[in-house]
Design a protein around this motif. Structure first.
Motif, PDB file in Angstrom:
ATOM      1  N   ALA A  97      -2.929   4.591 -10.440  1.00 50.97           N
ATOM      2  CA  ALA A  97      -1.589   4.919  -9.947  1.00 50.97           C
ATOM      3  C   ALA A  97      -1.249   6.391 -10.187  1.00 50.97           C
ATOM      4  O   ALA A  97      -0.568   7.018  -9.369  1.00 50.97           O
ATOM      5  N   ARG A  98      -1.747   6.949 -11.278  1.00 52.68           N
ATOM      6  CA  ARG A  98      -1.450   8.345 -11.585  1.00 52.68           C
ATOM      7  C   ARG A  98      -2.175   9.319 -10.653  1.00 52.68           C
ATOM      8  O   ARG A  98      -1.837  10.506 -10.614  1.00 52.68           O
ATOM      9  N   ASP A  99      -3.179   8.830  -9.904  1.00 51.76           N
ATOM     10  CA  ASP A  99      -3.970   9.700  -9.039  1.00 51.76           C
ATOM     11  C   ASP A  99      -3.385   9.853  -7.642  1.00 51.76           C
ATOM     12  O   ASP A  99      -3.798  10.747  -6.890  1.00 51.76           O
ATOM     13  N   VAL A 100      -2.460   8.969  -7.249  1.00 50.43           N
ATOM     14  CA  VAL A 100      -1.984   8.962  -5.862  1.00 50.43           C
ATOM     15  C   VAL A 100      -0.469   8.940  -5.799  1.00 50.43           C
ATOM     16  O   VAL A 100       0.212   8.547  -6.751  1.00 50.43           O
ATOM     17  N   THR A 101       0.042   9.363  -4.647  1.00 48.61           N
ATOM     18  CA  THR A 101       1.456   9.218  -4.311  1.00 48.61           C
ATOM     19  C   THR A 101       1.546   8.333  -3.085  1.00 48.61           C
ATOM     20  O   THR A 101       0.899   8.606  -2.068  1.00 48.61           O
ATOM     21  N   VAL A 102       2.340   7.256  -3.164  1.00 49.38           N
ATOM     22  CA  VAL A 102       2.450   6.289  -2.078  1.00 49.38           C
ATOM     23  C   VAL A 102       3.811   6.439  -1.406  1.00 49.38           C
ATOM     24  O   VAL A 102       4.858   6.427  -2.081  1.00 49.38           O
ATOM     25  N   THR A 103       3.800   6.594  -0.100  1.00 45.41           N
ATOM     26  CA  THR A 103       5.027   6.682   0.686  1.00 45.41           C
ATOM     27  C   THR A 103       4.977   5.678   1.826  1.00 45.41           C
ATOM     28  O   THR A 103       3.905   5.164   2.172  1.00 45.41           O
ATOM     29  N   ALA A 104       6.149   5.397   2.415  1.00 45.46           N
ATOM     30  CA  ALA A 104       6.246   4.407   3.489  1.00 45.46           C
ATOM     31  C   ALA A 104       6.992   4.999   4.673  1.00 45.46           C
ATOM     32  O   ALA A 104       7.949   5.770   4.508  1.00 45.46           O
ATOM     33  N   ALA A 105       6.556   4.613   5.894  1.00 43.35           N
ATOM     34  CA  ALA A 105       7.219   5.026   7.127  1.00 43.35           C
ATOM     35  C   ALA A 105       7.177   3.864   8.104  1.00 43.35           C
ATOM     36  O   ALA A 105       6.237   3.060   8.087  1.00 43.35           O
ATOM     37  N   THR A 106       8.190   3.755   8.943  1.00 40.86           N
ATOM     38  CA  THR A 106       8.196   2.688   9.931  1.00 40.86           C
ATOM     39  C   THR A 106       7.225   3.002  11.054  1.00 40.86           C
ATOM     40  O   THR A 106       6.971   4.173  11.377  1.00 40.86           O
ATOM     41  N   HIS A 114       6.880  -3.304  11.332  1.00 41.90           N
ATOM     42  CA  HIS A 114       5.730  -2.874  10.519  1.00 41.90           C
ATOM     43  C   HIS A 114       6.038  -1.571   9.777  1.00 41.90           C
ATOM     44  O   HIS A 114       6.798  -0.723  10.258  1.00 41.90           O
ATOM     45  N   LEU A 115       5.409  -1.457   8.639  1.00 49.26           N
ATOM     46  CA  LEU A 115       5.409  -0.223   7.852  1.00 49.26           C
ATOM     47  C   LEU A 115       3.997   0.347   7.805  1.00 49.26           C
ATOM     48  O   LEU A 115       3.014  -0.399   7.884  1.00 49.26           O
ATOM     49  N   VAL A 116       3.910   1.643   7.632  1.00 49.78           N
ATOM     50  CA  VAL A 116       2.642   2.288   7.325  1.00 49.78           C
ATOM     51  C   VAL A 116       2.750   2.873   5.920  1.00 49.78           C
ATOM     52  O   VAL A 116       3.600   3.745   5.667  1.00 49.78           O
ATOM     53  N   LEU A 117       1.932   2.373   5.013  1.00 52.68           N
ATOM     54  CA  LEU A 117       1.856   2.951   3.669  1.00 52.68           C
ATOM     55  C   LEU A 117       0.805   4.052   3.664  1.00 52.68           C
ATOM     56  O   LEU A 117      -0.299   3.869   4.194  1.00 52.68           O
ATOM     57  N   THR A 118       1.144   5.170   3.050  1.00 54.44           N
ATOM     58  CA  THR A 118       0.206   6.281   2.903  1.00 54.44           C
ATOM     59  C   THR A 118       0.002   6.562   1.428  1.00 54.44           C
ATOM     60  O   THR A 118       0.974   6.778   0.685  1.00 54.44           O
ATOM     61  N   ALA A 119      -1.254   6.515   0.991  1.00 51.85           N
ATOM     62  CA  ALA A 119      -1.608   6.846  -0.392  1.00 51.85           C
ATOM     63  C   ALA A 119      -2.362   8.171  -0.373  1.00 51.85           C
ATOM     64  O   ALA A 119      -3.482   8.246   0.147  1.00 51.85           O
ATOM     65  N   LYS A 120      -1.765   9.207  -0.896  1.00 53.67           N
ATOM     66  CA  LYS A 120      -2.380  10.535  -0.910  1.00 53.67           C
ATOM     67  C   LYS A 120      -2.913  10.847  -2.298  1.00 53.67           C
ATOM     68  O   LYS A 120      -2.202  10.672  -3.302  1.00 53.67           O
ATOM     69  N   ASN A 121      -4.161  11.290  -2.349  1.00 53.94           N
ATOM     70  CA  ASN A 121      -4.783  11.643  -3.615  1.00 53.94           C
ATOM     71  C   ASN A 121      -4.197  12.968  -4.094  1.00 53.94           C
ATOM     72  O   ASN A 121      -4.485  14.030  -3.542  1.00 53.94           O
ATOM     73  N   THR A 122      -3.364  12.908  -5.106  1.00 48.68           N
ATOM     74  CA  THR A 122      -2.725  14.117  -5.643  1.00 48.68           C
ATOM     75  C   THR A 122      -3.413  14.621  -6.910  1.00 48.68           C
ATOM     76  O   THR A 122      -2.918  15.539  -7.558  1.00 48.68           O
ATOM     77  N   SER A 123      -4.541  14.016  -7.253  1.00 46.94           N
ATOM     78  CA  SER A 123      -5.304  14.487  -8.414  1.00 46.94           C
ATOM     79  C   SER A 123      -6.221  15.635  -7.990  1.00 46.94           C
ATOM     80  O   SER A 123      -6.255  16.025  -6.825  1.00 46.94           O
ATOM     81  N   ARG A 124      -6.971  16.137  -8.927  1.00 48.76           N
ATOM     82  CA  ARG A 124      -7.903  17.232  -8.640  1.00 48.76           C
ATOM     83  C   ARG A 124      -9.345  16.750  -8.526  1.00 48.76           C
ATOM     84  O   ARG A 124     -10.268  17.552  -8.522  1.00 48.76           O
ATOM     85  N   HIS A 125      -9.518  15.439  -8.415  1.00 46.17           N
ATOM     86  CA  HIS A 125     -10.873  14.886  -8.318  1.00 46.17           C
ATOM     87  C   HIS A 125     -10.892  13.780  -7.267  1.00 46.17           C
ATOM     88  O   HIS A 125      -9.843  13.253  -6.870  1.00 46.17           O
ATOM     89  N   SER A 126     -12.081  13.420  -6.826  1.00 50.64           N
ATOM     90  CA  SER A 126     -12.229  12.332  -5.864  1.00 50.64           C
ATOM     91  C   SER A 126     -12.076  10.985  -6.571  1.00 50.64           C
ATOM     92  O   SER A 126     -12.373  10.853  -7.764  1.00 50.64           O
ATOM     93  N   CYS A 127     -11.611   9.988  -5.817  1.00 53.46           N
ATOM     94  CA  CYS A 127     -11.495   8.643  -6.367  1.00 53.46           C
ATOM     95  C   CYS A 127     -11.644   7.631  -5.245  1.00 53.46           C
ATOM     96  O   CYS A 127     -11.457   7.939  -4.071  1.00 53.46           O
TER      97      CYS A 127
END
Length: 230
Positions: A97-106, A114-127
């Motif tokens: 959870a600490r590696d990503v930021t999750v947002t929602a849009a219609t 429907h919603l679209v969830l977006t999980a963006k990797n905000t860390s400095r490494h791949s996961c």
């Protein structure tokens, strides 16, 4: 005396004739053996044997290409993982959870089903973002929203730093007679992490959710027509 000299002369002539005959035979034999020897040498050269050349560092294949000793001939190094890259992906840590930021849009609408969830990797490494988002919309319905199996991607989702992944979430069928409930914020958990991510619902009035109709897709690098159509 004359008879003796005459016999000696005949013997001398016969000896000379014999010597000339032997010389001619020897020359003929030499001329016949020379092409045979040349032909034999040519045969040896054509099959790569007896040419007098050698390669101390390697061998030569049928096309004439030099192949170094110890080469696998595959063009890859030892310990390679293969085309799927599963072993490489397995070495990448699972997203927390600490590696990503999750947002929602219609998506689409109205009605907004429907919603679209977006999980963006905000860390400095791949996961690796595994599975699907574990979504709970309402306090009165603590169970996770069911996942749609056909939306599961064929390969693991690996997010480099700054990269996003998406999941489609169905809220309702859009009917006026549904048992919809208003939701202004909801909970999301990632697979393999018990930490709760609070996501704000889009829109000033939030979203309307029918818990009996809600579904979620798997995390994917992009939304795909067909697989995400539910």
């Amino acid at each position: 005396m004359n008879t003796l000299r005459h016999r000696s002369a005949l013997l001398a002539v016969a000896g000379t004739a014999l010597a000339l005959s032997l010389t001619a035979c020897q020359s003929d034999a030499d001329s016949k053996s020379a092409p045979a020897a040349a032909t034999s040498a040519a045969v040896k050269a054509s099959d790569g044997k007896g040419t007098g050349t050698s390669d101390p560092t390697g061998s030569t294949d049928s096309a004439g290409s030099k192949v170094s000793k110890g080469s696998t001939g595959t063009g890859g190094s030892a310990g390679s993982t293969g085309s799927t890259g599963e072993q490489v992906n397995a070495s990448v840590p699972v997203c927390a959870a600490r590696d990503v930021t999750v947002t929602a849009a219609t998506q689409g609408g109205p009605p907004y089903t429907h919603l679209v969830l977006t999980a963006k990797n905000t860390s400095r490494h791949s996961c690796r973002l595994t599975g699907f988002p574990h979504v709970q919309f309402l306090e009165s319905h603590k169970q996770d929203v069911p996942a749609v199996a056909k939306s599961k991607p064929a390969t693991p989702v690996v997010l480099t730093a700054g990269a996003p992944a998406y999941a489609l979430v169905k809220l309702s069928d859009g009917g006026v007679d549904e048992d919809n409930e208003p939701v202004s914020a909801f909970m999301v958990m990632l697979e393999g992490d018990s930490a709760v991510i609070t996501v704000t619902a889009p829109g000033s009035g939030g979203i309307a959710v029918d818990p009996a109709k809600a579904l979620t897709g798997y995390w994917t690098p992009e939304l795909r027509n067909g697989a995400d159509d539910f």
